[in-house]
Write a protein that holds these residues in place. Structure first.
Motif: not given
Ligand code: G4P
Ligand code: NA
Ligand code: NA
Length: 194
Positions: A57-79
């Motif tokens: 969920i925007e905004s502060s969840g995005i940074a840790p979510a993107v880093m996790t998505g990068l490593i798991l190689d999956v897309p990241v969606v923010f509400a």
């Protein structure tokens, strides 16, 4: 996660018995190196869960979510948060009341970005009363997708969200669980394994 707890002790500001300010690395300025380590830790904890998508969920969840998505190689969606969302066939929506801010926001995700065959990992920066997380879980349910669990950077263990969500049967992995902010001091719940 020791590096995170050390950072909280060094840079966190205890604003009251319930509020921990972490603007220097998570909520305003962002520490990319720490976010990368956080992403690696979430990815390791959920590596066998078959994650196909990350939801935050925007905004502060995005940074840790993107880093996790990068490593798991999956897309990241923010509400997205809005004062109010008009009901629409194109959106999954949920109402989220914030006890901290004493206001209700609607959150919305386009139906284009979560499918019924997705296995979703939810990521957020804080878990306090659990209302944001309940809203995100509700959206995953509306999509007919399954939830592998939630990865939380900082859980305030003295507030009810963590218990509430775990009692629901959802796996919650928090990298730092703050047990108390009394007397201007941050105490952590020590985990059995680290
Ligand atoms: P809940 O979802 O667990 O019920 O939390 P609550 O409504 O109490 O929190 C509302 C906002 O305040 C959320 O951020 C949440 O991350 C943040 N928050 C709650 N407790 C703390 C705290 O002790 N310290 C900090 N720094 N933040 C806290 P938000 O409004 O969604 O903002 P954003 O940062 O994601 O943009
Ligand atoms: Na926040
Ligand atoms: Na948040």
């Amino acid at each position: 996660m020791k590096t995170l707890k050390d950072k909280i002790v060094q840079e966190g500001k205890v604003l009251s018995d319930i509020v921990l300010k972490v603007d220097s690395f998570l909520n305003h300025q962002i520490d990319p190196q720490l976010m990368k380590e956080i992403g690696e830790e979430f990815a390791a904890r959920f590596k066998n869960a078959g994650i196909t998508k990350i939801l935050t969920i925007e905004s502060s969840g995005i940074a840790p979510a993107v880093m996790t998505g990068l490593i798991l190689d999956v897309p990241v969606v923010f509400a997205r948060k809005r004062k109010s969302v008009t009901l629409s066939d194109d959106l999954y929506t949920a109402s989220v009341y914030s006890y901290t801010k004493k206001e209700t926001n609607d959150i919305a995700v386009s139906i284009d970005y979560i499918d019924s065959d997705d296995t979703v990992l939810i990521i957020d920066d804080f878990l306090a009363n659990g209302q944001a997380l309940l809203g995100l879980l509700n959206i995953v349910k509306q999509a007919g997708a399954s939830t592998a669990g939630a990865g939380i950077v900082i859980e305030k263990g003295f507030q009810p969200g963590g218990d509430l969500i775990r009692e629901n049967g959802t796996r919650v992995e928090s990298l730092a669980i703050v047990s108390s902010l009394k007397h201007g001091k941050v105490d952590f719940l020590e985990e059995a394994v680290e």
